[in-house]
Design a protein around this motif. Structure first.
Motif, PDB file in Angstrom:
ATOM      1  N   CYS B 114       0.829  -1.201   0.000  1.00 57.78           N
ATOM      2  CA  CYS B 114       0.000   0.000   0.000  1.00 57.78           C
ATOM      3  C   CYS B 114       0.869   1.260   0.000  1.00 57.78           C
ATOM      4  N   MET B 116       0.492   5.520   0.887  1.00 56.20           N
ATOM      5  CA  MET B 116      -0.342   6.618   1.385  1.00 56.20           C
ATOM      6  C   MET B 116       0.539   7.851   1.563  1.00 56.20           C
ATOM      7  N   GLN B 127      -7.171  11.196   8.277  1.00 57.40           N
ATOM      8  CA  GLN B 127      -6.745  10.372   7.143  1.00 57.40           C
ATOM      9  C   GLN B 127      -6.419   8.991   7.702  1.00 57.40           C
ATOM     10  N   LEU B 129      -5.814   4.807   6.603  1.00 57.93           N
ATOM     11  CA  LEU B 129      -5.742   3.651   5.701  1.00 57.93           C
ATOM     12  C   LEU B 129      -5.911   2.399   6.544  1.00 57.93           C
ATOM     13  N   GLY B 145      -2.924  -0.230  10.116  1.00 56.07           N
ATOM     14  CA  GLY B 145      -3.144   0.896   9.229  1.00 56.07           C
ATOM     15  C   GLY B 145      -2.264   2.090   9.486  1.00 56.07           C
ATOM     16  N   SER B 147      -2.580   6.320  10.095  1.00 57.41           N
ATOM     17  CA  SER B 147      -3.583   7.322  10.430  1.00 57.41           C
ATOM     18  C   SER B 147      -2.934   8.677  10.694  1.00 57.41           C
ATOM     19  N   LEU B 221     -10.206   2.919   3.222  1.00 53.57           N
ATOM     20  CA  LEU B 221      -9.705   4.268   3.448  1.00 53.57           C
ATOM     21  C   LEU B 221     -10.835   5.083   4.083  1.00 53.57           C
ATOM     22  N   ALA B 239      -5.439   6.655  -1.387  1.00 53.11           N
ATOM     23  CA  ALA B 239      -4.479   5.596  -1.068  1.00 53.11           C
ATOM     24  C   ALA B 239      -4.492   4.568  -2.190  1.00 53.11           C
ATOM     25  N   PHE B 241      -3.554   0.424  -3.157  1.00 51.91           N
ATOM     26  CA  PHE B 241      -3.244  -0.922  -2.686  1.00 51.91           C
ATOM     27  C   PHE B 241      -2.808  -1.766  -3.886  1.00 51.91           C
TER      28      PHE B 241
END
Lengths: 261, 737
Positions: B114, B116, B127, B129, B145, B147, B221, B239, B241
């Motif tokens: 991923c 971001m 924000q 992911l 994730g 953040s 997201l 984002a 992936f």
């Protein structure tokens, strides 16, 4: 001694009474001064002895493509003097009624409803809504107040809550955990404030949920049952859900505007 | 010495660092080696996704996490340049992505690449992911994730939640991220780790325990964290992936699909378009939504009313009347519709039509003030004379007609009035009248003098009368003459259509036992009889809208003038006693209401009206249900003794109907079928072919079924037969015997 006992009782009962009043709504403050006479409002009350096509259009609104691809209107019937709504299985399903008329200015409306939530995990939601929807803006961008009963899929509890959407933006109000619901939902607008209230069957007093600032304008009112919340995009819905509505009443309304057709 | 100590210290550090790295590397390798009894990669590979396209068979769009108080929308999700891109829209709470249509059981090891790039100075939004493994009952969650809360610094995190409440959480500060996230479960222990681009080794983020059960995987997201209560979201969050992989798992289960009992139709989604129209801010948008609703569900009455009103407000009276009339034909019970139609015709100076529609409006709501005002205006403009009656048969100029006492005479004529003809009676018997005023009635004639009295009334109640005297005499039956038999039905008909409806399981009415069986048997018999376009509608499908759509939309569009239509209905019927006298018959569709059948069933008026839209020359309605109020004419039509009889009757338009019984009668059953249908099938076997010409006419069918069913049921059920219009004959061709 007796006088002392009497004093204690009076003090206790006064205190209890004060406490109780604090829990319920002072409905006197929700009184609408400017209203049409009951003789004119009575036409719009509905005890659901038959389906009043002069008052209602059937409702079932879809919010996204996934819902559109697999949607069925819920079954609706008038039976035993009530409106029954039952969702379909295996798909997104919704059904309810929206008024053919609009209400202008202050108003006080209520409807009885009954829903027994299914317990356990379900890949669907259980949502009953009573709403006053501002006319003149697209759905999603409208000014609306919802008073809802909800058990979301995956949750092991259900809630009663109210929420206001203004220019499409949500303003969350209060919420309480409840179990099943058998009672009345009520929405009252006075000036630019709109209030949501509920009362369980047997309760003497209304319980106030929220007061929202709401632009006074024409509203359509409606109620519905559906097995999905707005943003749900997948569903299994192995079971139907059923709710009944009864005794829709306009307690007061400044003006009711009939459409041409 | 100090130098030696220094270098020894450095060497020690290097060794320790090497050992630590080795230990970390071996611990991450241990994830895969520790997953015992793996499925072979060949079985797993199907679920790996390089995101060359969006694979609906393994992923579905969703909100990813079911918890949180905010009501949110699903962001934009698409595949581009071999990656999955998720982008939030501005101005709203947005959260979502893909969740797996499959579940992992037992131990597993999954990872996804991923990227971001956090938005700086994002303002009033967050924000987030998400790489999620959640148990399929949505009780436990593991979320790995990235953040960034509002304007604070970004972090990478791993959290373990039960019912949305975090039980454990690990995090550390991080910048923009490009790398791989990984979740491994062994037993009920979860290990989460990351590897940034260029790293050789995995770095652990957090370890948790206590996550049982089958696991659904999600990639998502969001532009808000759980506790956010309002949002500005001036900017989108984006984002990417890629390369989702199941390194190992013990078992994968596919989602079991659950479908509705009947597929959804355009009539299910049309109300949503209707409501979009109701709330559209522009009238043109509303018009477009209503037209789309009509396209989706041509039997949906309400949009016709609103489109008609749109045209009315635009001043296009012709189109307004067209759409209003369609709504009326479909059976609208909206008193405002009929008032508006009346006012349009009044403006056009057509007071007869105006009066007719106004009466309908007042029948539905007698105190509608606008209708009452219009009524007084119309009455001022209208006549006070009764209808003019002209008799074609029997012709008074030809003097007396000689008929046997067992014969009927057809009384045929026309009644006209500028206010419109309300009713015609022949010898006090209600007689159907078409929109032009034509009427036809069979009257029995006895030996001796017979007086036939024709009465007619206009819609204002003005009446007129005409009488004629007939001398009845004994009359010997003529010998049966040989009639011409067509070589095949193709000579007489183009296509042969049939709509066959059977309803056992009503939503609100009591269930029936054999209606669906009857419908299926009729279908088979029709196939044998040369019907090539048969539509069968059973149980849940047989809604009012579906039946009306068939009659209103499909048949008028597909049938041609030389075709025939056979319409069969097995289900409940109902008769309504009208407040001003008379009866109205209904057939009850599966969704018909018990008390409000006026709005939810299909009336004979509708059937009659819709028949006129169907161009077929012959239509036959066979209703295996009991009801009255048909407004029938039981004329015998053309005499069978005339030459070239079949060709003559087949060239003349006719709409015939037979019902299983009248008001209050109970449908009887026999050997797995309704009694009516049992004998109907026998009739088409040839029992009703009285003159043995291998053709059963509609009249023969009526003549056979009426006494046969009545006798077989002990007079509990007596079919009603007659014509709704025309003098031709519907023909059923039977095999030669």
């Amino acid at each position: 001694m007796r006088k002392a006992m009497a004093c204690v009782i009076v003090i206790l009962s006064t205190a209890f009474s004060a406490f109780f009043q604090g829990c319920v709504t002072d409905t006197a403050s929700l009184k609408i001064e400017k209203t049409m006479p009951q003789s004119k409002l009575a036409y719009y009350n509905d005890s659901f002895d038959k389906f009043r096509t002069d008052l209602w259009d059937k409702a079932g609104y879809i919010h996204n493509e996934a819902q559109k691809a697999n949607f069925k209107l819920a079954k609706m019937r008038v039976e035993d003097g009530r409106l029954w709504v039952q969702t379909e299985t295996g798909c997104f399903s919704a059904g309810g009624l929206g008024s053919k008329y609009t209400i202008r200015g202050d108003f006080d409306i209520q409807v009885d409803c009954h829903i027994d939530f299914l317990e356990g995990d379900y890949d669907m939601d259980q949502l009953l809504v009573f709403a006053a929807i501002g006319k003149g803006k697209e759905i999603g961008k409208d000014d609306t107040v919802f008073l809802s009963l909800l058990k979301k899929g995956g949750r092991d509890f259900s809630t009663i809550f109210s929420v206001a959407r203004k220019n499409g933006r949500f303003h969350r109000g209060d919420w309480y955990k409840i179990k099943d619901f058998d009672g009345s939902l009520r929405i009252v607008r006075i000036g630019d404030e709109i209030n949501t209230l509920f009362k369980r069957k047997g309760d003497a007093e209304w319980k106030k949920m929220d007061t929202f600032r709401f632009t006074p304008k024409d509203i359509i009112l409606g109620f519905k049952l559906q097995n999905f919340v707005t943003n749900r995009t997948s569903i299994t819905a192995r079971s139907t859900i059923t709710a009944t509505f009864d005794n829709f009443k306009i307690n007061a309304a400044e003006e009711i505007v009939e459409e041409d057709i | 010495m100090r130098k030696i100590e220094f270098w020894l210290f450095v060497l020690c550090l290097i060794c320790l660092s090497f050992l630590a790295t080795k230990a970390r590397a071996s611990s991450s390798e241990a994830y895969t080696t520790a997953v015992q009894k793996n499925l072979p990669q060949a079985q797993i590979a199907h679920y790996n996704d390089a995101f060359e396209k969006l694979r609906d068979n393994i992923w579905k769009r969703s909100g990813v996490l079911p918890f949180g108080k905010n009501i949110f929308q699903i962001p934009e999700i698409r595949v581009q340049d071999g990656r999955l891109l998720i982008k939030t829209r501005t101005g709203d709470f947005q959260r979502g992505g893909l969740t797996s249509r499959w579940t992992l059981k037992g131990d597993f090891d999954i990872q996804v690449d991923c990227r971001m790039d956090f938005v700086d100075e994002a303002g009033d939004m967050d924000q987030l992911l998400l790489f999620v493994a959640k148990d399929k009952h949505t009780r436990y969650f593991t979320v790995v994730g990235l953040s960034k809360r509002s304007d604070s610094k970004p972090s990478i995190f791993a959290t373990f939640k039960e019912k949305g409440e975090p039980l454990s959480r690990k995090w550390e500060r991080i910048g923009d991220f490009q790398g791989t996230l990984r979740i491994v479960r062994i037993g009920n222990k979860i290990t989460t780790s990351r590897k940034e681009r260029g790293d050789l080794e995995w770095k652990e983020i957090g370890k948790f325990s206590g996550m049982p059960g089958e696991v659904v995987v999600g990639l998502g997201l969001a532009n808000f964290l759980a506790n956010r209560t309002s949002i500005q979201a001036d900017q989108p969050v984006m984002a990417a992936f890629d390369n989702f992989r199941i390194n190992s798992t013990q078992e994968i289960s596919e989602e079991v699909k659950f479908s509705p009992s009947t597929p959804s139709t355009g009539c299910d989604t049309a109300p949503s378009l209707f409501w979009k129209g109701q709330f559209a801010s522009q009238k043109e948008d509303a018009f477009r939504y209503y037209m789309e609703a009509i396209d989706l569900c041509p039997g949906f009455i309400r949009p016709y009313e609103l489109v008609g009103n749109y045209y009315r407000k635009k001043g296009n009276k012709e189109k307004a009347i067209e759409f209003f009339t369609k709504a009326a034909d479909l059976g609208s019970v909206n008193y405002k519709l009929y008032y508006l139609l009346a006012s349009l015709f009044f403006q056009e100076g057509d007071f007869d039509e105006a009066g007719r529609y106004l009466n309908k409006s007042l029948d539905i709501r007698g105190d509608y003030p606008k209708s009452l005002t219009l009524k007084s205006k119309i009455e001022k403009e209208r006549d006070t004379n009764g209808p003019k009656i002209i008799l074609y048969e029997p012709s008074t100029r030809r003097g007396l007609n000689l008929v046997s006492q067992h014969q009927n005479i057809s009384v045929r004529g026309i009644a006209t009035d500028k206010s419109g003809v309300s009713w015609v009676k022949v010898n006090k018997m209600d007689t159907p009248v078409d929109k032009h005023g034509n009427f036809l009635k069979d009257v029995p004639i006895e030996v001796g003098s017979n007086t036939i009295v024709v009465e007619a009334a206009d819609r204002l109640g003005n009446q007129s009368t005409l009488s004629v005297t007939i001398e009845g005499k004994d009359y010997a039956l003529p010998p049966i003459t040989k009639v011409e038999i067509p070589s095949q039905e193709k000579d007489l008909y183009g296509k042969s259509f049939a709509v066959v409806i059977g309803i056992n399981s009503y939503e609100k009415w009591p269930s029936l036992e054999f209606a669906v069986n009857d419908a299926k048997a009729i279908k088979e018999k029709l196939k044998e009889s040369g019907f090539d376009q048969i539509t069968v509608i059973l149980d849940k499908e047989a809604t009012q809208r579906r039946i009306l759509t068939e009659l209103f939309h499909r048949l008028p569009e597909t049938m041609e003038h030389n075709d025939r239509l056979f319409f069969y209905f097995a289900g409940h019927g109902q008769t309504e006693d009208l407040p001003k006298g008379g009866k109205k018959g209904y057939i009850i569709p599966v969704d018909g209401d018990v008390s409000n059948y006026g709005a939810t069933a299909i009336s004979m008026d509708q059937i009659r009206s819709l028949s006129s839209r169907i161009p077929a020359k012959h239509i036959f309605y066979a209703m295996d249900s009991c009801y009255s109020g048909l407004g029938l004419n039981r004329s015998g039509g053309v005499s069978p003794e005339i030459s070239d009889y079949l060709r003559k009757i087949s060239s003349m338009r006719v709409v015939q109907i037979i019902t299983a019984g009248g008001k209050g009668e109970q449908v009887q059953e026999k050997e797995g079928h309704g009694l009516f249908t049992t004998y109907f099938l026998q009739a088409l076997e040839g029992e009703a072919d009285f003159n043995k010409d291998n053709v059963v006419t509609g009249t023969e069918l009526g003549a056979y079924l009426r006494p046969t069913v009545s006798n077989a049921s002990g007079q509990a059920q007596t079919p009603l037969y007659g014509r709704l219009e025309g003098e031709g004959e519907f023909l059923f061709f039977i095999e030669k015997k």
